[in-house]
Design an enzyme around this catalytic site. Structure first.
Site, mmCIF file in Angstrom:
data_model
loop_
_atom_site.group_PDB
_atom_site.id
_atom_site.type_symbol
_atom_site.label_atom_id
_atom_site.label_comp_id
_atom_site.label_asym_id
_atom_site.label_seq_id
_atom_site.Cartn_x
_atom_site.Cartn_y
_atom_site.Cartn_z
ATOM 1 N N THR A 14 29.173 12.291 -19.241
ATOM 2 C CA THR A 14 30.580 11.992 -18.980
ATOM 3 C C THR A 14 30.738 10.832 -17.998
ATOM 4 O O THR A 14 31.485 9.878 -18.247
ATOM 5 C CB THR A 14 31.281 13.242 -18.423
ATOM 6 O OG1 THR A 14 31.198 14.292 -19.396
ATOM 7 C CG2 THR A 14 32.736 12.953 -18.113
ATOM 8 N N VAL A 15 30.024 10.896 -16.891
ATOM 9 C CA VAL A 15 30.185 9.864 -15.861
ATOM 10 C C VAL A 15 29.544 8.553 -16.292
ATOM 11 O O VAL A 15 30.128 7.476 -16.145
ATOM 12 C CB VAL A 15 29.601 10.337 -14.520
ATOM 13 C CG1 VAL A 15 29.713 9.238 -13.463
ATOM 14 C CG2 VAL A 15 30.321 11.595 -14.044
ATOM 15 N N LYS A 107 24.858 14.673 -5.883
ATOM 16 C CA LYS A 107 25.032 15.354 -4.591
ATOM 17 C C LYS A 107 23.884 16.292 -4.274
ATOM 18 O O LYS A 107 23.474 16.411 -3.118
ATOM 19 C CB LYS A 107 26.356 16.102 -4.576
ATOM 20 C CG LYS A 107 26.563 17.026 -5.763
ATOM 21 C CD LYS A 107 27.986 17.536 -5.825
ATOM 22 C CE LYS A 107 28.264 18.234 -7.152
ATOM 23 N NZ LYS A 107 28.465 17.267 -8.251
ATOM 24 N N GLU A 131 28.863 7.212 -3.027
ATOM 25 C CA GLU A 131 30.271 7.581 -2.898
ATOM 26 C C GLU A 131 30.680 8.643 -3.901
ATOM 27 O O GLU A 131 31.423 9.586 -3.574
ATOM 28 C CB GLU A 131 31.151 6.330 -3.080
ATOM 29 C CG GLU A 131 32.639 6.574 -2.912
ATOM 30 C CD GLU A 131 33.006 6.925 -1.481
ATOM 31 O OE1 GLU A 131 33.381 8.098 -1.250
ATOM 32 O OE2 GLU A 131 32.925 6.047 -0.613
ATOM 33 N N VAL A 134 30.415 12.779 -3.451
ATOM 34 C CA VAL A 134 31.294 13.605 -2.630
ATOM 35 C C VAL A 134 32.743 13.405 -3.063
ATOM 36 O O VAL A 134 33.293 12.309 -2.932
ATOM 37 C CB VAL A 134 31.148 13.266 -1.128
ATOM 38 C CG1 VAL A 134 32.105 14.123 -0.299
ATOM 39 C CG2 VAL A 134 29.715 13.469 -0.663
ATOM 40 N N GLY A 136 34.356 13.159 -5.925
ATOM 41 C CA GLY A 136 34.751 12.352 -7.076
ATOM 42 C C GLY A 136 35.345 11.010 -6.719
ATOM 43 O O GLY A 136 34.707 10.171 -6.090
ATOM 44 N N ILE A 138 37.713 10.266 -4.610
ATOM 45 C CA ILE A 138 38.206 10.086 -3.247
ATOM 46 C C ILE A 138 37.182 9.265 -2.460
ATOM 47 O O ILE A 138 36.005 9.627 -2.427
ATOM 48 C CB ILE A 138 38.410 11.445 -2.552
ATOM 49 C CG1 ILE A 138 39.352 12.338 -3.365
ATOM 50 C CG2 ILE A 138 38.956 11.258 -1.145
ATOM 51 C CD1 ILE A 138 39.478 13.739 -2.809
ATOM 52 N N LYS A 207 27.992 18.765 -0.796
ATOM 53 C CA LYS A 207 28.859 17.683 -0.323
ATOM 54 C C LYS A 207 29.021 17.732 1.195
ATOM 55 O O LYS A 207 29.020 16.693 1.859
ATOM 56 C CB LYS A 207 30.210 17.778 -1.023
ATOM 57 C CG LYS A 207 30.112 17.649 -2.543
ATOM 58 C CD LYS A 207 31.420 18.036 -3.219
ATOM 59 C CE LYS A 207 31.261 18.061 -4.728
ATOM 60 N NZ LYS A 207 32.472 18.560 -5.415
ATOM 61 N N GLY A 304 35.629 14.452 -12.898
ATOM 62 C CA GLY A 304 36.177 13.843 -14.100
ATOM 63 C C GLY A 304 35.604 12.468 -14.347
ATOM 64 O O GLY A 304 35.149 11.788 -13.427
#
Length: 430
Positions: A14-15, A107, A131, A134, A136, A138, A207, A304
């Protein structure tokens, strides 16, 4: 415009697919912002025949991700395989040993091996960016490491797992029990078939370990985190919390106390005037408190394809601009060995829920156990009257030591009027 930055992406789930799509769709903007194009030159995944809805024309495919990590023609390796050890760790070590920068969303790997990998990256003049590991989309890492770099941190706490936040929010809104809402979350794709990493607090603890190291300049210390999940939270707990002016959230919390580091992941009663109480659904939030900045909260999608890909590419942009910061804000050889605070040394207020026989003298027996541990009661609630039958009894304490609470609950559980193991939830201050 300078030469392109050549990327090798390990993992096209997905990512990984989201990263390829983002670079393809926003490539012109990215090049303008960095001064050089980002080019996906190579990929590696388990099944090259799978239709991912991507055009990989002109992209080299590697069946062996370690061979890709060792490829001299690549500038950055993006590790999106997952897992704390195994092939993911081998990919990252291989790339860093050759002086290639690495961007990862992993993570678990960073929580278990972050200190080692930070030292390896710095010894080979490579960047290690995480980044996306932790919260997603944000930018929690960037805010702590850069935006609040002038501060000494008082504490870090936040909602670090969207699955648990969705379950607790839905239980509150519908009055349904944990098991039923978990099954719904699994059908909606918010929870895995085996939800243990989420609902038992492991994901949030991964996280938190990274945020703690970043905020307090310590080696990553996942093993010292006090961890408790949400399986024991009932709709009754949530209803009482609302009545008392709280909402139950799974929080990750870290602070330095008397030279020791306290790290905790567990359900908390969060006062309604605390902004974390208003974060619902699958959203995450991180609240950082600096000595000069005061408390600052950032909130957004914690998982997501789009949000996580956005965080991965944000790291790629930094590297393309030549920004190469220590992964944990200070050089790895300056990271302190954290001295963990014992779990029962916590001091705070508590919500206690008991199931007892409704008969004379029960409250007196309970009060005696609390008195002997010097625990003061703020509120006591018993709804209804059922002589000789089981009734719930809720007690809210003033601030006290956790060791005292645990001793008192052990004594209460031994009473013949106590019908089940007492439950307790820590109350978070505003």
């Amino acid at each position: 415009m300078t030469a392109s930055l050549k990327l090798g992406i390990a993992g096209l789930g997905t990512v990984g697919s989201g990263v390829v799509r983002l670079i393809e769709e926003n490539g012109t903007v990215l090049a303008e912002r960095t001064g050089r194009p980002l080019v996906v030159s190579a990929v590696s995944a388990r099944d090259r025949r799978k239709d991912r809805g991507l055009s990989l024309e002109g992209v080299r495919w590697y069946d062996d991700p370690l061979a890709m990590a060792a490829e001299e023609d690549l500038d950055i390796i993006v590790e999106l395989v997952g897992g704390s050890d195994g092939i993911a760790l081998d990919i990252v070590r291989t790339a860093l040993e050759q002086g290639k920068s690495v961007v990862t969303a992993n993570k678990a790997m960073m929580a278990h091996h972050g200190t080692e990998l930070a030292r390896l990256a710095e010894s080979n003049q490579a960047a290690l960016a995480y980044e996306a590991a932790v919260a997603g989309g944000i930018p929690a890492i960037k805010v702590l490491r850069e935006g609040l770099a002038a501060n000494q941190f008082v504490r870090i706490h936040g909602i670090l797992n969207g699955t648990c936040n969705y379950i607790l929010s839905t239980m509150r809104d519908t009055g349904r029990e944990f098991g039923e809402v978990l099954a719904e979350a699994q059908k909606l794709g918010y929870a895995e078939a085996d939800p243990s990493f989420d609902v038992d607090g492991i994901d949030a603890a991964h996280k938190l370990a990274l945020l703690t190291a970043l905020a307090f300049g310590t080696e990553v210390d996942f093993d010292s985190i006090q961890m408790e999940g949400i399986r024991s939270i009932s709709s009754m707990d949530i209803a009482y919390a609302e009545e008392l002016g709280y909402r139950i959230k799974l929080l990750g919390m870290a602070r330095r106390k008397n030279g020791q580091i306290e790290q905790r992941v567990h359900p908390c009663m969060v006062p309604l005037d605390n902004p974390l109480s208003q974060v619902d659904g699958v959203f995450n939030a991180v609240l950082a408190e600096g000595d000069f900045s005061g408390p600052i909260m950032i909130e957004g999608a914690g998982a997501g394809e789009g949000p996580t890909a956005s965080a991965v590419v944000a790291d790629l942009i930094d590297i393309a601009r030549g920004l190469k910061l220590p992964p944990f804000a200070v050089p790895a050889d300056k990271l302190e060995r954290a001295v963990p605070l014992e779990s029962d040394a916590h001091f705070g207020a508590y919500f206690l829920r008991l199931l007892v026989v409704d008969r004379p003298g029960v409250i007196a027996d309970i009060a005696t156990a609390l008195r002997d541990e010097e625990i003061s009661v703020e509120a006591l609630l018993q709804r209804g009257r059922a002589p000789g039958e089981a009734v719930p009894l809720v007690i809210v304490t003033h601030e006290t030591g956790e060791a005292q609470v645990l001793r008192a609950l052990n004594r209460i559980e031994e009473l013949d009027s106590c019908l089940q193991e007492p439950r307790f939830i820590r109350i978070e201050s505003s």
